[in-house]
Design a protein around this motif. Sequence first.
Motif, short mmCIF file in Angstrom:
data_model
loop_
_atom_site.label_atom_id
_atom_site.label_comp_id
_atom_site.label_asym_id
_atom_site.label_seq_id
_atom_site.Cartn_x
_atom_site.Cartn_y
_atom_site.Cartn_z
N HIS A 111 0.83 -1.20 0.00
CA HIS A 111 0.00 0.00 0.00
C HIS A 111 0.86 1.25 0.00
N ARG A 159 -3.87 4.07 -0.16
CA ARG A 159 -4.25 4.49 1.20
C ARG A 159 -4.26 6.02 1.27
N THR A 160 -5.33 6.56 1.85
CA THR A 160 -5.35 8.00 2.12
C THR A 160 -5.49 8.26 3.61
N LEU A 175 -9.43 8.55 -3.04
CA LEU A 175 -9.46 7.12 -3.28
C LEU A 175 -10.08 6.81 -4.65
N ARG A 176 -11.11 7.54 -5.02
CA ARG A 176 -11.71 7.32 -6.34
C ARG A 176 -10.71 7.63 -7.45
N VAL A 179 -8.20 4.74 -7.62
CA VAL A 179 -8.77 3.56 -8.28
C VAL A 179 -8.84 3.79 -9.79
N ALA A 186 -8.91 -0.10 -2.02
CA ALA A 186 -8.95 1.21 -1.37
C ALA A 186 -8.78 1.03 0.14
N LEU A 204 -17.57 3.30 -2.63
CA LEU A 204 -16.48 2.84 -3.50
C LEU A 204 -16.81 1.55 -4.25
N THR A 207 -15.17 -1.54 -5.85
CA THR A 207 -13.77 -1.63 -5.45
C THR A 207 -13.67 -2.24 -4.05
N CYS A 209 -12.41 -2.88 -0.32
CA CYS A 209 -11.85 -1.97 0.69
C CYS A 209 -11.15 -2.75 1.79
#
Length: 302
Positions: A111, A159-160, A175-176, A179, A186, A204, A207, A209
């Motif tokens: 990540h 990762r945010t 995150l969008r 992706v 995510a 999301l 996707t 998570c």
Amino acid sequence: MSAVQKLRNMLADPDKFIVCPGVYDGYTARIALQEGAECLYMTGAGTTMSRLGMPDMGIATLNDMRDNAAMIASLSPNTPLIADADTGYGGAIMVGRTVQAYIRAGVAGLHLEDQVVSKRCGHLKGKQLVDAAEFTCRIRAAVLARQQTAGGDILLIARTDALQARGYAEALARLRAAVAAGADVAFLEGVASSAEAARLVADLAPTPCLFNNVPAGVSPDFSTREAQLLGFRMAIYPVLALEVVYPAVRRAVRQLLGSGRVQSVEEDGKRWSPRELFEVCGLAECVKFDRAAGGTGWLEGV
């Protein structure tokens, strides 16, 4: 089947929840493997603490992290290892180098985050972020590096850490974008509640998570079943080994310095012999290999 393909297959199974015990060295990895872990997580905090004796404050380098990951991955090459890659350790070129180094080390997933290079643990205050464009650039660099590594693959997890300082909307947008740039999974650091977790997963979808379980951190201590019901597809437990080792070793040292004798940490009073401890790390396999090669050092047993 390669470890990364195994990880991708696990992720593709809608009924599968991937549990990744956090390990930081060969010994903790061996213990997790002995107990049947299907996937491991190499914690950056644990790597920094165990290899350098320092806190998780952006001190570990690519070499520190890659070398530790390569060693852990080599212990069971068919067991997927997800490893912390922090910020990628520099600009786009350095991120690409990091991804290729992790692929060659046998890491199945990593990540990348959006903190500045002098980062800190995601459960500490005062985190500083790069702008959204730079974060997306890191993810694109990772995707390009994966594509350009002949015969290589790795699961990319974006990762945010934007939630605490900039709010949910900014974190979701980051995150969008990640992706869209090619991230496979995510990872929102610091999820504050079950409602927020469920919202993230829905926002999301489809996707997958990841949930980061850090007891006494900023997120709830969801059980594996709770995390799965919320819609997460995998969870990492970075402080699992760190948390239990600290009080056990502290207690033993206090006993030795206080009474001159170390008591058992087991409730039944059991003490562990060197041979029993070595067996966790493959003693029988080493002896078998030596004999198969014609070695004579262990003919009379161990």
